[in-house]
Design a protein around this motif. Sequence first.
Motif, mmCIF file in Angstrom:
data_model
loop_
_atom_site.group_PDB
_atom_site.id
_atom_site.type_symbol
_atom_site.label_atom_id
_atom_site.label_comp_id
_atom_site.label_asym_id
_atom_site.label_seq_id
_atom_site.Cartn_x
_atom_site.Cartn_y
_atom_site.Cartn_z
ATOM 1 N N UNK A 236 -12.942 11.009 0.417
ATOM 2 C CA UNK A 236 -13.340 9.661 0.834
ATOM 3 C C UNK A 236 -12.870 8.592 -0.145
ATOM 4 N N UNK A 237 -12.705 7.389 0.360
ATOM 5 C CA UNK A 237 -12.366 6.206 -0.442
ATOM 6 C C UNK A 237 -11.006 6.297 -1.132
ATOM 7 N N UNK A 238 -10.128 7.169 -0.639
ATOM 8 C CA UNK A 238 -8.784 7.237 -1.205
ATOM 9 C C UNK A 238 -7.995 5.988 -0.827
ATOM 10 N N UNK A 239 -7.268 5.452 -1.789
ATOM 11 C CA UNK A 239 -6.390 4.306 -1.528
ATOM 12 C C UNK A 239 -5.017 4.857 -1.149
ATOM 13 N N UNK A 248 4.592 -2.208 -8.223
ATOM 14 C CA UNK A 248 3.795 -3.427 -8.407
ATOM 15 C C UNK A 248 2.745 -3.579 -7.322
ATOM 16 N N UNK A 249 3.100 -3.243 -6.091
ATOM 17 C CA UNK A 249 2.141 -3.325 -4.980
ATOM 18 C C UNK A 249 0.960 -2.392 -5.213
ATOM 19 N N UNK A 250 1.262 -1.187 -5.663
ATOM 20 C CA UNK A 250 0.203 -0.205 -5.893
ATOM 21 C C UNK A 250 -0.690 -0.635 -7.052
ATOM 22 N N UNK A 251 -0.077 -1.093 -8.131
ATOM 23 C CA UNK A 251 -0.856 -1.521 -9.303
ATOM 24 C C UNK A 251 -1.757 -2.703 -8.950
ATOM 25 N N UNK A 252 -1.239 -3.635 -8.173
ATOM 26 C CA UNK A 252 -2.030 -4.805 -7.787
ATOM 27 C C UNK A 252 -3.249 -4.398 -6.977
ATOM 28 N N UNK A 253 -3.060 -3.451 -6.054
ATOM 29 C CA UNK A 253 -4.181 -2.986 -5.225
ATOM 30 C C UNK A 253 -5.157 -2.145 -6.022
#
Length: 259
Positions: A236-239, A248-253
């Motif tokens: 559960x709650x996996x991004x 950069x997109x992943x780090x920002x999220x």
Amino acid sequence: MQIGTAAPTAEELSSAPHHFIHHKSIADNYSVGAFEKEALERLSLLFKTQDTVIMVGGSGLYVDAVTKGLDFFPDVAPTIRETLNLELQEKGLSHLQAQLKSLDAKTYNTITIDNPHRVIRALEVCIGTGQPYSSFLNHKNKQRPFKTVTIGLTADRDIVYNRINKRVDIMLAQGLLNEVKQLVPYKNNNALNTVGYKELFQYLEGTWTLDFAISEIKKNTRRFAKRQGTWFKRTPNTLWFDYLDTTDTIIKALTPHLK
């Protein structure tokens, strides 16, 4: 086992501190319980100087052992495992698989059924306790002194399977067959009962052709990837991110979840 395990290269190892890479011999008996203990000890040291540690996997069972804790299993008589190992030698894996299916269909349908070690482990619990192995699973998670944020990458199945096929071809070009030849004296070790090695042992023994062994490596790796995907989708709650998303997109999220 550098090639067949796709271990990080020297360049990759030098880019960031790594842990638990080639830290055990194939002759060592090693379990997920031992990994849980060693990983937690290492984490307690790392968190003294680091706010964030990245764990990459891999086997869902080993990931869960660290982040959630292992389920408790009662002790069973060691003679049960000895008997099952003897049955494996005399009657084959299919006999043990059928026995597990009869005693615990749920486990039969969820574990890596072509792994004798996993089948025997489940069976010894069933026989030793008189209860299904699955009845001991998914109990309340243990408390951990750290917060876990889980991220995963997705891609269309065709892309994943094509990557797997190409990966096997690259390993062979890098010398996987020669690596396996050097490991023949240790082929009965549990560490070598894994995809990429067991198939080439069949070729070296004259049971399969090389082309068929290679096709089996690709097929078994695809099956393993499918099981991995099923396992991690239950977390559960996996991004989740597309494999083409930028770092950069992943780090920002991810950043808000690290506070």
